[in-house]
Motif scaffolding. Structure first.
Motif, PDB file in Angstrom:
ATOM      1  N   THR A 294      -5.832  23.167  49.783  1.00 20.65           N
ATOM      2  CA  THR A 294      -6.155  24.509  49.175  1.00 20.65           C
ATOM      3  C   THR A 294      -6.239  25.659  50.374  1.00 20.65           C
ATOM      4  OG1 THR A 294      -8.681  24.254  49.279  1.00 20.65           O
ATOM      5  CG2 THR A 294      -7.542  23.038  47.497  1.00 20.65           C
ATOM      6  N   PRO A 295      -6.577  26.772  49.755  1.00 23.14           N
ATOM      7  CA  PRO A 295      -6.829  27.810  50.830  1.00 23.14           C
ATOM      8  C   PRO A 295      -8.389  27.588  51.438  1.00 23.14           C
ATOM      9  CG  PRO A 295      -5.916  28.708  48.950  1.00 23.14           C
ATOM     10  CD  PRO A 295      -6.275  27.315  48.593  1.00 23.14           C
ATOM     11  N   ASP A 296      -9.046  26.733  50.997  1.00 20.49           N
ATOM     12  CA  ASP A 296     -10.403  26.553  51.483  1.00 20.49           C
ATOM     13  C   ASP A 296     -10.483  25.338  52.450  1.00 20.49           C
ATOM     14  OD1 ASP A 296     -13.106  25.575  51.936  1.00 20.49           O
ATOM     15  OD2 ASP A 296     -13.710  26.473  49.635  1.00 20.49           O
ATOM     16  N   VAL A 297     -10.500  25.953  53.925  1.00 18.72           N
ATOM     17  CA  VAL A 297     -10.707  24.768  55.146  1.00 18.72           C
ATOM     18  C   VAL A 297     -11.778  23.896  54.918  1.00 18.72           C
ATOM     19  CG1 VAL A 297     -10.675  24.793  57.552  1.00 18.72           C
ATOM     20  CG2 VAL A 297      -9.363  26.599  56.568  1.00 18.72           C
ATOM     21  N   ALA A 298     -12.888  24.220  54.423  1.00 19.55           N
ATOM     22  CA  ALA A 298     -13.806  23.415  54.668  1.00 19.55           C
ATOM     23  C   ALA A 298     -13.437  22.164  53.382  1.00 19.55           C
ATOM     24  CB  ALA A 298     -15.315  24.038  54.273  1.00 19.55           C
ATOM     25  N   GLU A 299     -13.184  22.570  52.319  1.00 16.51           N
ATOM     26  CA  GLU A 299     -12.810  21.652  51.189  1.00 16.51           C
ATOM     27  C   GLU A 299     -11.943  20.698  51.542  1.00 16.51           C
ATOM     28  OE1 GLU A 299     -10.721  21.750  46.964  1.00 16.51           O
ATOM     29  OE2 GLU A 299     -11.619  23.425  47.781  1.00 16.51           O
ATOM     30  N   ASN A 300     -10.706  21.207  52.361  1.00 20.68           N
ATOM     31  CA  ASN A 300      -9.795  20.239  53.018  1.00 20.68           C
ATOM     32  C   ASN A 300     -10.149  19.390  54.115  1.00 20.68           C
ATOM     33  OD1 ASN A 300      -7.788  21.602  51.513  1.00 20.68           O
ATOM     34  ND2 ASN A 300      -7.568  23.335  52.878  1.00 20.68           N
ATOM     35  N   ILE A 301     -11.159  19.939  54.817  1.00 21.41           N
ATOM     36  CA  ILE A 301     -11.637  19.067  55.847  1.00 21.41           C
ATOM     37  C   ILE A 301     -12.560  17.887  55.167  1.00 21.41           C
ATOM     38  CG2 ILE A 301     -13.452  18.823  57.768  1.00 21.41           C
ATOM     39  CD1 ILE A 301     -12.539  21.460  58.536  1.00 21.41           C
ATOM     40  N   ALA A 302     -13.280  18.224  54.059  1.00 19.15           N
ATOM     41  CA  ALA A 302     -13.998  17.189  53.495  1.00 19.15           C
ATOM     42  C   ALA A 302     -13.075  16.166  52.883  1.00 19.15           C
ATOM     43  CB  ALA A 302     -14.904  17.705  52.341  1.00 19.15           C
ATOM     44  N   ARG A 303     -12.040  16.661  52.180  1.00 19.79           N
ATOM     45  CA  ARG A 303     -11.031  15.589  51.597  1.00 19.79           C
ATOM     46  C   ARG A 303     -10.520  14.856  52.603  1.00 19.79           C
ATOM     47  NH1 ARG A 303     -12.927  14.239  47.528  1.00 19.79           N
ATOM     48  NH2 ARG A 303     -10.817  13.263  46.818  1.00 19.79           N
ATOM     49  N   ALA A 304      -9.725  15.469  53.514  1.00 12.49           N
ATOM     50  CA  ALA A 304      -9.337  14.616  54.698  1.00 12.49           C
ATOM     51  C   ALA A 304     -10.181  13.563  55.352  1.00 12.49           C
ATOM     52  CB  ALA A 304      -8.776  15.595  56.104  1.00 12.49           C
ATOM     53  N   ARG A 305     -11.516  13.880  55.446  1.00 23.14           N
ATOM     54  CA  ARG A 305     -12.376  12.871  55.966  1.00 23.14           C
ATOM     55  C   ARG A 305     -12.645  11.863  55.074  1.00 23.14           C
ATOM     56  NH1 ARG A 305     -16.397  16.339  57.064  1.00 23.14           N
ATOM     57  NH2 ARG A 305     -16.003  16.612  59.378  1.00 23.14           N
ATOM     58  N   HIS A 306     -12.772  12.136  53.661  1.00 24.69           N
ATOM     59  CA  HIS A 306     -12.842  11.127  52.739  1.00 24.69           C
ATOM     60  C   HIS A 306     -11.740  10.336  52.667  1.00 24.69           C
ATOM     61  CE1 HIS A 306     -13.322   9.364  48.525  1.00 24.69           C
ATOM     62  NE2 HIS A 306     -12.066   9.751  48.682  1.00 24.69           N
ATOM     63  N   TRP A 307     -10.714  10.772  52.641  1.00 26.20           N
ATOM     64  CA  TRP A 307      -9.454   9.717  52.770  1.00 26.20           C
ATOM     65  C   TRP A 307      -9.278   8.707  53.888  1.00 26.20           C
ATOM     66  CZ3 TRP A 307      -8.044   8.042  48.483  1.00 26.20           C
ATOM     67  CH2 TRP A 307      -8.094   8.976  47.215  1.00 26.20           C
ATOM     68  N   LEU A 308      -9.929   9.481  54.947  1.00 27.66           N
ATOM     69  CA  LEU A 308      -9.728   8.449  56.405  1.00 27.66           C
ATOM     70  C   LEU A 308     -10.635   7.572  56.299  1.00 27.66           C
ATOM     71  CD1 LEU A 308      -9.396  11.570  58.925  1.00 27.66           C
ATOM     72  CD2 LEU A 308      -7.769   9.535  58.728  1.00 27.66           C
ATOM     73  N   HIS A 309     -11.919   7.781  55.558  1.00 23.57           N
ATOM     74  CA  HIS A 309     -12.917   6.715  55.427  1.00 23.57           C
ATOM     75  C   HIS A 309     -12.436   5.632  54.446  1.00 23.57           C
ATOM     76  CE1 HIS A 309     -16.819   8.043  57.742  1.00 23.57           C
ATOM     77  NE2 HIS A 309     -16.219   9.411  57.587  1.00 23.57           N
ATOM     78  N   GLU A 310     -11.870   6.275  53.572  1.00 22.11           N
ATOM     79  CA  GLU A 310     -11.408   5.201  52.492  1.00 22.11           C
ATOM     80  C   GLU A 310     -10.196   4.332  53.005  1.00 22.11           C
ATOM     81  OE1 GLU A 310     -10.826   3.178  48.990  1.00 22.11           O
ATOM     82  OE2 GLU A 310     -12.231   4.500  49.591  1.00 22.11           O
ATOM     83  N   ALA A 311      -9.434   4.904  53.860  1.00 25.74           N
ATOM     84  CA  ALA A 311      -8.388   4.031  54.643  1.00 25.74           C
ATOM     85  C   ALA A 311      -9.057   3.011  55.438  1.00 25.74           C
ATOM     86  CB  ALA A 311      -7.526   5.044  55.359  1.00 25.74           C
ATOM     87  N   ALA A 312      -9.921   3.460  56.115  1.00 31.65           N
ATOM     88  CA  ALA A 312     -10.659   2.496  57.062  1.00 31.65           C
ATOM     89  C   ALA A 312     -11.650   1.380  56.405  1.00 31.65           C
ATOM     90  CB  ALA A 312     -11.723   3.205  57.801  1.00 31.65           C
TER      91      ALA A 312
END
Length: 279
Positions: A11-29
């Motif tokens: 989305t255009p919201d950087v903070a939201e995108n960072i949070a989603r990226a971090r979520h999926w990295l944690h899920e991958a691990a």
């Protein structure tokens, strides 16, 4: 080795995108992944191309406080916290040209240290009368192919539109005609348009895997974004014979696969095409 191609609908919201990226990295691990890859523009799908300029960061490896480079800091810190290799999609880094940024793919090892930086070389332009894109309006092109070693593999970096240029992939495997060192895995973070993706995404990815006898991991943007753009998705992992090991058609999530290195060796032994190369 277990890997994950992370699909997002940024989305255009950087903070939201960072949070989603971090979520999926944690899920991958949590799924036992050793290497995870984010898509192109994971941090921002802006309302207009020039929105990238406002969040462009200095290259943190050149020194300077992490506070000036929160995207790079997040990738390194998350890789270290999870103990995995993170291919950080792309993020905008400041360029030499005014009003331009580099579309940079930064990679971090399990210790949080940066292993590689690749700047997208080929800049996408497309106009079919209904859709129009020209990355050259905001991006400064990179110049050099980039490879790195991780998890015992030689990995080559490319981004989205790069996949239409097979010579780039050859350059990453053949530094000279008589000294081949094939890449074992190519990463292709992307934000392919729906129109071009529907026609060519899988075709091109499988071609790059087959002709280079290498695995391909292709994390993508996959859905309709707030700016009205629709991306193709279909994040994939492909084996050296061109077989699709995992695919996520649309929406956020993980395309998970295990890279069988015995399969890689068998393909290259049974069909030694890389050794038959003459040009």
């Amino acid at each position: 080795m277990k890997v994950a191609a992370i699909q997002m609908v940024s989305t255009p919201d950087v903070a939201e995108n960072i949070a989603r990226a971090r979520h999926w990295l944690h899920e991958a691990a949590a799924q036992g992944v050793q290497l995870a890859a984010l898509p192109e523009y994971f941090c921002l799908m802006g309302m207009k191309d020039s929105d990238k300029l406002a969040i462009a960061e200095p290259d943190l490896s050149a020194g300077g406080p992490a506070a000036e480079a929160p995207l790079q800091a997040m990738l390194g810190e998350t890789a270290a916290r999870l103990g995995i290799t993170v291919i950080g999609g792309t993020l905008p880094l400041r360029a030499a040209m005014p009003e331009r940024v580099r579309n940079a793919c930064c990679v971090y090892g399990p210790d949080g240290q940066r292993l590689a930086r690749y700047d997208k070389i080929h800049l996408f332009r497309f106009d079919n009368g209904r859709e129009s894109y020209d990355e050259g309006r905001v991006l400064e092109a990179g110049e050099q192919p980039v490879t790195f070693k991780a998890q015992g593999l030689k990995i080559g970096l490319s981004v989205c539109y790069d996949m239409r240029f097979p010579e780039l992939y050859r350059a990453m495997s053949f530094t000279s005609p008589d000294q081949p060192e094939p890449c074992d895995l190519f990463a292709v973070p992307a934000a392919f348009t729906y129109t071009t993706g529907q026609a060519h995404w899988e075709l091109l990815l499988r071609a790059r895997a087959v002709e280079n006898q290498a695995f391909v991991i292709a994390p993508a943007q996959g859905g309709t974004h707030q700016n009205g753009r629709r991306t193709w998705g279909h994040s994939m992992v492909i084996d050296p014979w061109g077989e699709v090991l995992a695919c996520l058609p649309e929406g956020e999530g993980l395309a998970l696969a295990t890279l069988d290195l015995e399969r890689l060796r068998a393909v290259r032994q049974q069909l030694p095409a890389l050794r038959h190369r003459r040009m």
